[in-house]
Structure formats: structure tokens, C-alpha cells
Design a protein around this motif. Structure first.
Motif, short mmCIF file in Angstrom:
data_model
loop_
_atom_site.label_atom_id
_atom_site.label_comp_id
_atom_site.label_asym_id
_atom_site.label_seq_id
_atom_site.Cartn_x
_atom_site.Cartn_y
_atom_site.Cartn_z
N MET A 70 0.79 -1.27 0.08
CA MET A 70 0.06 0.07 0.15
C MET A 70 0.98 1.18 0.00
SD MET A 70 -3.43 0.47 1.25
CE MET A 70 -4.38 2.19 1.56
N SER A 71 2.17 1.30 0.43
CA SER A 71 3.03 2.51 0.70
C SER A 71 3.61 2.91 -0.74
CB SER A 71 4.10 2.22 1.51
OG SER A 71 4.83 1.24 0.99
N LYS A 72 3.27 1.79 -1.72
CA LYS A 72 3.85 2.15 -3.04
C LYS A 72 3.01 3.16 -3.67
CE LYS A 72 5.97 -2.27 -3.50
NZ LYS A 72 6.19 -3.51 -4.61
N LEU A 73 1.73 3.32 -3.27
CA LEU A 73 0.90 4.39 -3.79
C LEU A 73 1.35 5.86 -3.29
CD1 LEU A 73 -2.49 2.53 -3.44
CD2 LEU A 73 -1.22 2.76 -5.42
N LEU A 74 1.90 5.96 -2.24
CA LEU A 74 2.45 7.25 -1.82
C LEU A 74 3.53 7.80 -2.81
CD1 LEU A 74 2.79 6.71 2.07
CD2 LEU A 74 1.01 8.04 0.86
N LEU A 98 5.30 10.54 8.54
CA LEU A 98 4.18 10.49 9.24
C LEU A 98 2.84 9.98 8.41
CD1 LEU A 98 1.95 11.32 11.64
CD2 LEU A 98 1.60 13.46 10.72
N GLU A 99 2.95 10.39 6.90
CA GLU A 99 2.00 9.72 5.94
C GLU A 99 2.19 8.11 5.79
OE1 GLU A 99 1.49 13.70 3.20
OE2 GLU A 99 3.10 12.42 2.81
N ARG A 100 3.77 7.87 5.78
CA ARG A 100 3.84 6.55 5.57
C ARG A 100 3.51 5.57 6.71
NH1 ARG A 100 8.47 8.75 3.03
NH2 ARG A 100 9.68 8.95 4.91
N ASN A 101 3.79 6.07 8.02
CA ASN A 101 3.08 5.49 9.26
C ASN A 101 1.72 5.36 9.07
OD1 ASN A 101 5.92 5.34 10.26
ND2 ASN A 101 5.50 6.97 11.66
N ILE A 102 1.06 6.36 8.88
CA ILE A 102 -0.51 6.31 8.88
C ILE A 102 -0.87 5.25 7.71
CG2 ILE A 102 -2.57 7.74 8.06
CD1 ILE A 102 -1.25 10.06 9.46
#
Length: 176
Positions: free
Chosen positions: A1-5, A12-16
């Protein structure tokens, strides 16, 4: 899911995103949810909405709900025709005869029709009667108006046997 960032996302965004991914995991695969036959019963109302099912009640049996979802595309193809009215009423086990204004003798009021409903031995409760009227209204041609609904009640009689005893004699009566 982090690949969409995006690459410039903050920690903080990666942790959320990581926490949300763990909390949003589905108990079943998405393929299962999209399959009418394999979807959980609690998910059928969402499939009904997706397939634009016109008539829906959560208290109906799941087998009926699945059947309506599968038939939805066909219902939308024929909606506004005599066949749509026939198929909607056949779900209840009823048969109908559709008489449009130009088919009656004498010729009726233009834009109207009458419906003859054969119950075929099935019961017609008040709730079913209301549902039948609603379904006919949804399925009928928009340019036609129902002027008369004739209901034929023809009970299906099965031979019954009554056996009674009178002293030493046995009496058998066949009721047809």
C-alpha cells in the motif's frame, strides 16, 4: 500500500498508511465479494445496489436475493414490456394475461391495460398484493396505465382421503 504514496511523502504519511493497511484488511478476498454465488450473505445488499436491483428486502432468503441479482441485467433489458411484467409476476409463481386497450372488445381507453392474474394455487396475502402492484408499476410500459386487475383464484385440489371407523366397518371417502 505504501507504493501508492509519492516519493516525497513524509514519515507521518507512511506510518498512517501502514497502520491503515493493517486495520483495513478484508476478511475475504475481493474476488469473493464480487462473485454473486460466493459473496457472504451480509454483502448481498451491496451487490444488489451495484447491479441496480429494483426490488430488494433484506428479510428475503439469500437464495432469492442471489437469484434477483443474477436476473437484474435481463430485467433492465426488457423493462417496460409485457414480458417484464410476466417475468416479475412469475417470481411469485403467478401467471398473467396482459390486455392492452386496443385488444379489448369494445376498444378501451387509449394508453390503458388490464391484467388478469392467475394465482395457480398460491396464496395472495395483503403484503403480496401490495408487492405485486408495486412490481407491476415498476415493470410495465411507462406509457400504459393499469385500469383493472382481475385475480383468478383457482385452488389446486389434491385428492384427499378421509378414513373413519364405524363399529367394525372402515369407511374410506375420497374427496376431489
Amino acid at each position: 500500500m505504501s507504493k501508492l504514496l509519492p516519493p516525497n511523502s513524509t514519515q507521518l504519511e507512511r506510518n498512517i498508511t501502514e497502520v491503515a493497511a493493517k486495520n483495513c484488511e478484508l476478511p475475504v478476498e475481493i474476488k469473493t465479494l464480487a462473485s454473486i454465488d460466493n459473496a457472504p450473505d451480509s454483502f448481498l445488499s451491496f451487490l444488489a445496489w451495484q447491479y441496480s436491483v429494483d426490488s430488494w428486502d433484506n428479510s428475503w432468503q439469500p437464495s432469492l436475493q442471489r437469484s434477483l441479482i443474477k436476473k437484474s441485467f435481463r430485467q433492465h433489458q426488457i423493462k417496460g414490456t409485457r414480458q417484464a411484467v410476466r417475468e416479475v409476476l412469475s417470481q411469485f409463481g403467478y401467471q398473467c394475461i396482459f390486455h392492452e386497450w386496443f385488444e379489448t372488445n369494445p376498444v378501451g381507453t387509449p394508453g390503458t391495460f388490464t391484467l388478469e392474474l392467475n394465482l395457480n394455487g398460491f396464496e395472495l396475502t395483503e403484503e403480496t398484493y401490495v408487492e405485486v402492484n408495486r412490481l407491476v408499476k415498476d415493470a410495465k410500459p411507462a406509457s400504459r396505465h393499469l385500469t383493472n386487475l382481475l385475480i383468478n383464484v383457482q385452488p389446486v385440489c389434491l385428492p384427499r382421503i378421509a378414513i373413519g371407523c364405524h363399529g367394525a366397518e372402515t369407511v374410506t371417502i375420497y374427496v376431489e
